[in-house]
Design a protein around this motif. Structure first.
Motif, mmCIF file in Angstrom:
data_model
loop_
_atom_site.group_PDB
_atom_site.id
_atom_site.type_symbol
_atom_site.label_atom_id
_atom_site.label_comp_id
_atom_site.label_asym_id
_atom_site.label_seq_id
_atom_site.Cartn_x
_atom_site.Cartn_y
_atom_site.Cartn_z
ATOM 1 N N UNK A 1 0.843 -1.197 0.000
ATOM 2 C CA UNK A 1 0.000 0.000 0.000
ATOM 3 C C UNK A 1 0.877 1.245 0.000
ATOM 4 N N UNK A 2 0.572 2.170 -0.899
ATOM 5 C CA UNK A 2 1.253 3.458 -0.947
ATOM 6 C C UNK A 2 0.242 4.503 -1.422
ATOM 7 N N UNK A 3 0.023 5.520 -0.603
ATOM 8 C CA UNK A 3 -0.968 6.562 -0.883
ATOM 9 C C UNK A 3 -2.320 5.924 -1.193
ATOM 10 N N UNK A 4 -2.728 5.032 -0.324
ATOM 11 C CA UNK A 4 -3.945 4.258 -0.536
ATOM 12 C C UNK A 4 -5.173 5.000 -0.017
ATOM 13 N N UNK A 5 -6.317 4.658 -0.564
ATOM 14 C CA UNK A 5 -7.600 5.122 -0.040
ATOM 15 C C UNK A 5 -8.107 4.109 0.975
ATOM 16 N N UNK A 6 -9.079 4.484 1.825
ATOM 17 C CA UNK A 6 -9.657 3.492 2.742
ATOM 18 C C UNK A 6 -10.210 2.265 2.023
ATOM 19 N N UNK A 7 -10.795 2.450 0.840
ATOM 20 C CA UNK A 7 -11.302 1.300 0.084
ATOM 21 C C UNK A 7 -10.154 0.398 -0.362
ATOM 22 N N UNK A 8 -9.029 1.003 -0.765
ATOM 23 C CA UNK A 8 -7.846 0.208 -1.119
ATOM 24 C C UNK A 8 -7.384 -0.628 0.072
ATOM 25 N N UNK A 9 -7.403 -0.018 1.256
ATOM 26 C CA UNK A 9 -6.958 -0.711 2.463
ATOM 27 C C UNK A 9 -7.849 -1.914 2.748
ATOM 28 N N UNK A 10 -9.147 -1.719 2.672
ATOM 29 C CA UNK A 10 -10.057 -2.830 2.971
ATOM 30 C C UNK A 10 -9.853 -3.991 2.008
ATOM 31 N N UNK A 11 -9.607 -3.683 0.744
ATOM 32 C CA UNK A 11 -9.353 -4.752 -0.232
ATOM 33 C C UNK A 11 -8.019 -5.438 0.009
ATOM 34 N N UNK B 1 -15.377 -2.885 18.580
ATOM 35 C CA UNK B 1 -14.177 -2.573 17.805
ATOM 36 C C UNK B 1 -14.261 -1.204 17.146
ATOM 37 N N UNK B 2 -15.432 -0.808 16.679
ATOM 38 C CA UNK B 2 -15.533 0.392 15.871
ATOM 39 C C UNK B 2 -15.615 1.699 16.620
ATOM 40 N N UNK B 3 -15.481 1.694 17.932
ATOM 41 C CA UNK B 3 -15.633 2.930 18.701
ATOM 42 C C UNK B 3 -14.312 3.687 18.797
ATOM 43 N N UNK B 4 -13.794 4.085 17.630
ATOM 44 C CA UNK B 4 -12.558 4.839 17.523
ATOM 45 C C UNK B 4 -12.830 6.179 16.867
ATOM 46 N N UNK B 5 -11.890 7.089 16.991
ATOM 47 C CA UNK B 5 -12.017 8.370 16.290
ATOM 48 C C UNK B 5 -11.856 8.179 14.790
ATOM 49 N N UNK B 6 -11.032 7.203 14.388
ATOM 50 C CA UNK B 6 -10.816 6.901 12.973
ATOM 51 C C UNK B 6 -10.972 5.402 12.780
ATOM 52 N N UNK B 7 -11.500 4.999 11.642
ATOM 53 C CA UNK B 7 -11.594 3.575 11.348
ATOM 54 C C UNK B 7 -10.201 3.021 11.064
ATOM 55 N N UNK B 8 -10.078 1.713 11.139
ATOM 56 C CA UNK B 8 -8.812 1.060 10.809
ATOM 57 C C UNK B 8 -8.392 1.402 9.382
ATOM 58 N N UNK B 9 -9.336 1.351 8.448
ATOM 59 C CA UNK B 9 -9.012 1.627 7.057
ATOM 60 C C UNK B 9 -8.531 3.069 6.879
ATOM 61 N N UNK B 10 -9.176 4.019 7.557
ATOM 62 C CA UNK B 10 -8.746 5.414 7.474
ATOM 63 C C UNK B 10 -7.335 5.588 8.029
ATOM 64 N N UNK B 11 -7.069 4.943 9.153
ATOM 65 C CA UNK B 11 -5.754 5.086 9.775
ATOM 66 C C UNK B 11 -4.646 4.507 8.908
ATOM 67 N N UNK B 12 -4.894 3.321 8.333
ATOM 68 C CA UNK B 12 -3.875 2.698 7.483
ATOM 69 C C UNK B 12 -3.677 3.521 6.211
ATOM 70 N N UNK B 13 -4.763 4.065 5.667
ATOM 71 C CA UNK B 13 -4.635 4.931 4.494
ATOM 72 C C UNK B 13 -3.777 6.150 4.825
ATOM 73 N N UNK B 14 -3.986 6.728 5.997
ATOM 74 C CA UNK B 14 -3.184 7.876 6.427
ATOM 75 C C UNK B 14 -1.706 7.492 6.510
ATOM 76 N N UNK B 15 -1.405 6.367 7.126
ATOM 77 C CA UNK B 15 -0.019 5.923 7.261
ATOM 78 C C UNK B 15 0.623 5.725 5.889
ATOM 79 N N UNK B 16 -0.163 5.181 4.938
ATOM 80 C CA UNK B 16 0.396 4.874 3.614
ATOM 81 C C UNK B 16 0.796 6.124 2.840
ATOM 82 N N UNK B 17 0.369 7.303 3.310
ATOM 83 C CA UNK B 17 0.834 8.544 2.701
ATOM 84 C C UNK B 17 2.228 8.931 3.181
ATOM 85 N N UNK B 18 2.694 8.283 4.258
ATOM 86 C CA UNK B 18 3.987 8.626 4.843
ATOM 87 C C UNK B 18 5.032 7.530 4.627
ATOM 88 N N UNK B 19 4.594 6.279 4.656
ATOM 89 C CA UNK B 19 5.510 5.162 4.460
ATOM 90 C C UNK B 19 4.852 4.133 3.552
#
Length: 299
Positions: free
Chosen positions: A148-158, A227-245
């Motif tokens: 994953x690199x510069x992924x969207x949340x949908x990319x992460x889920x897939x 599980x879902x009671x977070x400020x950001x979903x797992x997919x959103x968080x991983x997408x954010x990380x993929x913009x940096x690494x």
């Protein structure tokens, strides 16, 4: 599908297994029994190769046979003959830990953990020798099946190959002393992180946000948040990380401690800790006091 990674004690061989109704089945033996063509391909029994690189090739067909009731006893693994390994390839994985976040947080944050310290289900966890405040943190973990690199949340889920239970074991006393000195809490966390018992594929699990969680220490249990009671979903968080690494197939991402997912007081050494995520399973571990440290500086 529910995929396990276990070590056969008699041969010291790590193997891929399927779990159904509490029973484990050796994938290689299932393939030999059913006469599938993957049984004799070199390297296919390696967890990373079969589950990540080949994206579970052939495993769904085997699992369908198990679901239909075709469960040859010759392929079943007896619990006393195996040691649970984390459902990933620790020599191929980076371990990234997310959150937890305050609800007013503007963006996710993450840290790199120690993938060499990933251990499996039903393990004794050696804490730093001088630590008097052992604790756990209940997490959901995801195993990535694609880069994953510069992924969207949908990319992460897939890209997610499966989910498992994670215990981020924490030495609270050491953590407090490190933070008070302005140091990162690496020594308080990097000695052991526990995963398992199985990796559950998204097609079997469905939406993870609704899953209930629970922790038990000895005989005392405590409900935790969904599980879902977070400020950001797992997919959103991983997408954010993929913009940096760049994240790689085989990496493990811990989704952040669920609310209520730590003891709030020291866990007694020797006490059994069970962490549960609905439809994934129960991860069991036991904190023990580790050996005294060796001298690291000349007299």
């Amino acid at each position: 599908m529910r995929i396990a990674h276990v070590l056969q004690l008699a041969t010291s061989t790590p193997i891929v297994a399927l779990e159904r109704d509490g029973a484990l089945y050796d994938v290689a033996e299932l393939e030999r029994h059913f006469g599938t063509k993957l049984a004799d391909i070199r390297g296919v029994s390696d967890f990373h190769t079969r589950v990540v690189a080949l994206r579970c090739a052939g495993l769904h067909a085997l699992d369908d046979r198990l679901l239909s009731g075709d469960r040859p006893s010759s392929t079943e693994l007896h619990p006393s003959t195996v040691l649970w390994l984390p459902p990933c390839a620790t020599d191929r994985a980076a371990y990234i830990q997310l959150g937890p976040y305050a609800h007013g947080a503007e963006r996710p944050w993450y840290r790199f953990g120690n993938s060499r310290a990933l251990v499996g289900h039903d393990a004794a966890i050696p804490f730093p020798a001088l630590e008097n405040e052992p604790d756990y943190e209940l997490n959901l973990a995801a195993l990535l099946g694609e880069d994953l690199r510069r992924a969207s949340p949908d990319d992460v889920e897939r890209a997610i190959a499966g989910y498992t239970v994670l215990s981020d074991w924490t030495a609270r006393g050491l953590e407090a002393r490190s933070l008070a000195c302005g140091l990162p809490p690496s020594e308080a966390r990097d000695f052991a992180t526990q995963l398992g018992p199985v990796l559950v594929t998204p097609d079997e699990l469905g939406p993870v946000e609704v899953l209930r969680t629970q922790a038990r220490v000895g005989t005392a249990s405590r409900p935790c948040s969904r599980i879902g009671e977070w400020a950001f979903s797992l997919a959103e968080s991983v997408a954010y990380i993929s913009n940096h690494i760049e994240l790689r197939a085989g990496d493990v991402v811990g989704a952040g401690r669920v609310f209520g997912g730590s003891a709030g007081q020291p866990v007694p050494y020797g006490a059994t800790v069970e962490l549960m995520i609905e439809r994934i399973g129960r991860l069991s571990g036991k904190p023990v006091r580790g050996p005294a440290p060796s001298p690291w500086r000349r007299g």
